[in-house]
Scaffold this active site. Structure first.
Site: not given
Length: 872
Positions: A279, A282, A284, A326, A611, A615
């Site tokens: 424990v 890791i 948590e 664009d 837009d 796209d």
């Protein structure tokens, strides 16, 4: 390819009749065979499935195992705390995932609700879903196109395709067959109409060639469906980190259990100690901490006009090094605007216009009177080029309604794409003026005189050459040029054929969809931040190059490539040359995806802005898709990771800056948690290795990991941003979380925290011999409080706490005060003390543990002095 078939061939192949259309019976059969004219949807994931996706992680599996074992051996409190953390983390992810992709749903909504078709020899208005291949469809201004159509006949038909092809000007359409052996870009298929585009002018009769998913927009829907959900760099790193830590945790636990067996310790006690070690190894709370920090970053970005649809996109923004943008509506304002005009044999900027000049005034009046559009503050209708001409009048308080009242239109010749002219006859006091507007070549052919300085002169070859030179100058700047001529008549009874001859040439107007004013500065800032801007547009190459040069994206046309040129390269060949170009013009949706993937193949983190419907696939293919909130279609918004509420390119740059700061803060949180967890592992590892008593109980470790650590980690996640972050190069997506000095600091601080915890434990044993609980309490307090103080030094890698500002992060100061208060309450309140198995400390004990807890902070501040000296 229907564009290269004649109208007769299309009718024959589709077994239809232009005069009567399909029969009701035939239409019904085709509908049953081919299905409704609508886009297919993607099967949605259930809530339960989305929940299980959230817990499908190695780190979570290990924690579930630890919770199960804790429950079996009777450590119920440990098991409950672990399960609560897993549940909270899963719920956070579930909320984000439940805002699932809406791209296909949005595509469906774009379908027009009604279509005018010929059935059984009669015109009928039917729902667009009932349109079938072979239907004869009638198109007029204001109607959406219900399916993909081949034009049979048309009259001055114009279609708004900007959301589909990227062009800002409606496309002229006619029924003429396109003779081409190869494929023709969608924007050049003048005899085809595509589903969900809009008729803005004229009328036409067409035959349906494709419906539903077989249409061009349907192909886009398939591409959206096909694009997988790529995980972001941070997600990949955390997933790898989870596996590594999980493996390490299990390995260390097994090793400790084996060592303890050789030491002759109690098996069950050491089994629980091994679990506590796993424990400890890791973090948590790490997934939850990262998700919360990202969510808080999202809230800040909303204030900067950027809405994040997916949490990990915040982190991705910080490592973007290419923005594929664009043109129409993103880099430009998506509004045709007159920039230059030519009168009195002079080419001028519109800003320099003098309406007291007779010729200039007549040019403006004529362009407004010979015009079918409207433009007021409340609404604009008609062709964008005509609206742009009216806006010139509005700029100088010359309004169409007033001119029409004073100079009533008494006759007209509508615009025709063959003549490329439009003419009106207007009443002027006792006379009548004809105004003819159109293409420069068409006007020059029918003009014999020219108006210069209020005087009518012969239109000599020299003057014509001057006009053409000015027109070419405007064209070179990608301006769309319109010319105007006029003549004066004594009465209105003139043959129509005679209205367009022997004109007096007045002048020219040149217009363009101009770039946004603020974009140039944003692109310059992006360059300093190591970010390349690439223009990708459906517009013509010359127009794209003109805009790109003005914005500083490209220097010349050699840096531009058209869609037809892209088609000549295989994917592998295109990847080799893609870095030579800054502009890609006249491209299709497939080209956009190909471009994005080519840039990504070099390891770039690519953003795509857009837009339009066209796209959407490239927005999905990019590492982060950015849609325009105002002008953007629902399709683009649904496919994007981020939506700009102000459609401002500058907002993208601000979002990148915010993304970089957020990632830095997440990195601080991760390294803080890992340093603390490493300290816990070191404390337990060496205690068992040296055959000491266990300095920490599993519940102590869980408490520190999930409560004491969490608040400082969150506070580090909202640390004020670094002002110099945009002067640095983008972070490499391959860069380790522990790159640079951070890895060394992680190890140093893990050792410092672990060693001070062990020192506190051994001092406790010496001060209170025979009282293991007292020693464990002192270790527990030092472990938690040293981590709280250590969080202060994590705010900056090289700057001291006083340089960054002690109270600049009030949340961090608050979390430290809150954490110390909690520790005090746990130890002094009897009920809580019994749960946590701790002993009440004396005042001298508190002085000792606080002093030890400050050691990691003090040593880190000295290390920073060394770092600053080395940097100099």
């Amino acid at each position: 390819m229907w564009f290269n078939k004649t109208s007769e061939e299309a009718l024959k192949e589709l077994n239809s009749n232009a005069l009567n259309g399909l029969s009701s019976t035939d239409a019904k059969e085709r509908l049953e065979t081919n299905g409704e004219n609508k886009l297919a949807g993607k099967k949605k994931k259930s809530i339960a499935m989305l929940f299980f996706i959230q817990i499908n992680d190695v780190m979570i599996y290990i924690l579930l195992g630890a919770a199960l074992i804790s429950g079996i051996v009777g450590e119920i409190s440990d098991a409950v705390i672990i399960l609560i953390v897993i549940l909270v983390n899963a719920l956070i992810g579930l909320v984000q995932e439940s805002k699932a992709e809406k791209a296909l749903d949005a595509l469906k909504k774009l379908s027009t609700p009604k279509a005018l078709v010929k059935r059984d020899g009669q015109l009928k208005e039917i729902p667009s879903e009932e349109v079938v291949v072979g239907d004869i469809v009638i198109i007029d201004a204001g109607r959406y196109i219900p399916a993909d159509l081949r034009i049979l006949e048309s009259a001055n038909l114009k279609i708004e395709e900007s959301a589909f092809t990227g062009e800002s000007v409606p496309a002229d359409k006619n029924s003429e067959t396109i003779v081409s052996e190869g494929d023709v870009p969608i924007g050049d298929q003048h005899n085809m109409l595509f589903m969900s585009t809009l008729a803005t002018y004229g009328r036409g009769t067409s035959i349906v060639t494709s419906t539903g998913m077989d249409t061009q927009i349907g192909k886009i829907a398939k591409m959206l469906d096909a694009e997988g959900d790529d995980t972001t760099p941070l997600q990949k790193k955390l997933a790898q980190l989870g596996k590594t830590l999980g493996f390490a945790a299990v390995s260390i636990s097994i090793l400790m259990l084996i060592i303890s067996m050789f030491q002759g310790r109690n098996f069950m006690d050491m089994f629980m100690t091994s679990i506590s070690l796993a424990v400890a190894a890791i973090p948590e709370g790490l997934p939850a901490i990262v998700a919360i920090v990202l969510a808080l970053g999202v809230q800040r970005m909303i204030k900067e006009n950027a809405i994040i649809r997916k949490l990990p996109a915040v982190e991705t923004l910080g490592s973007v090094n290419i923005i594929c943008s664009d043109k129409t509506g993103t880099l430009t304002i998506n509004k045709m605007t007159v920039k230059k005009y030519f009168v009195n044999n002079e080419l001028k900027s519109l800003e320099d216009a003098n309406i007291t000049d007779e010729t200039t005034k007549l040019l403006i009046d004529g362009m407004i009177l010979c015009n079918d559009a409207t433009s007021t503050e409340s609404s604009k209708t008609g062709d964008p080029t005509e609206i742009a001409l009216l806006d010139v009048g509005n700029k100088f308080n010359i309004f169409k309604d007033d001119l029409n009242t004073n100079h009533k239109r008494v006759n007209e010749i509508p615009f025709d794409s063959d003549r490329k002219l439009m003419t009106t006859l207007n009443k002027y006091n006792e006379n009548y003026y004809t105004f003819t507007k159109g293409a420069i070549d068409s006007i020059l052919k029918i003009s014999t005189k020219i108006l210069i300085g209020g005087e009518v002169k012969d239109f000599t070859d020299k003057l014509k050459a001057s006009v053409l030179t000015s027109s070419n100058t405007m064209s070179d700047d990608a301006l769309r040029v319109l010319a105007l001529g006029y003549k004066i008549l004594e009465n209105e009874h003139v043959a129509i054929d005679n209205l367009e001859d022997n004109l007096i040439f007045i002048g020219l107007m040149g217009m363009i969809d101009p770039p946004r004013e603020e974009v140039k500065g944003s692109i310059e800032l992006s360059k300093k931040a190591g970010i390349r801007t690439i223009m990708i547009t459906g517009d013509h190459k010359n127009t794209a190059v003109a805009i790109a040069k003005e914005l500083g994206i490209a220097e010349n046309i050699a840096q531009a490539m058209s869609g037809s040129e892209i088609d000549t390269y295989s994917d592998e060949e295109f990847i080799k040359i893609v870095n030579n170009y800054r502009i890609f013009a006249r491209v299709s949706p497939e080209h956009k995806v190909k471009i994005v993937k080519a840039f990504k193949s070099y390891g770039n983190i690519v953003s795509m802005t857009g837009d339009g419907v066209n796209d959407a696939p490239s927005l999905k293919a990019a590492d982060i898709g950015v849609a325009m909130g105002i002008t953007g279609t629902d399709v683009a918004k649904g496919a994007a990771d981020m939506v700009l509420t102000d459609d401002n390119f500058t907002t993208i740059v601000k979002a990148v800056e915010e993304g970089r700061n957020i990632f830095n803060n997440i990195k601080k949180s991760i390294l803080f948690l890992l340093s603390c967890n490493l300290g816990e592992v070191i404390a337990l590892f060496f205690a068992i290795l040296f055959n000491w008593a266990t300095p920490l109980l599993p519940i102590h470790i869980l408490w520190v990991n999930l409560i004491t650590d969490s608040f400082p980690a969150l506070a580090l996640g909202v640390d004020p941003g670094d002002h110099d972050v945009m002067s640095k190069q983008p972070r490499s997506p391959k860069e380790s979380l522990f790159a640079g000095r951070m890895g060394r600091l992680l190890i140093i601080n893990g050792i410092l925290i672990g060693v001070t915890t062990l020192i506190a434990f051994k001092l406790g044993e010496r001060l209170y011999p025979g009282s293991l609980m007292h020693a464990q309490t002192m270790a527990f307090v030092v472990l938690s409080v040293s981590q709280l103080f250590y969080s202060l030094t994590m705010r900056n890698e090289t700057k001291s706490l006083f340089q960054v500002g002690v109270f600049k992060n009030k949340w961090l100061i608050g979390s430290i005060a809150f954490g110390i208060s909690l520790q005090f309450i746990i130890i002094t309140v009897p009920v809580l003390a019994s749960i946590f198995k701790v002993y009440s400390l004396t005042v001298s004990d508190w002085g000792l543990v606080v002093g030890l807890s400050l050691v990691p902070f003090i040593i880190n501040e000295f290390i920073k002095i060394f770092f600053r000296m080395k940097d100099k």
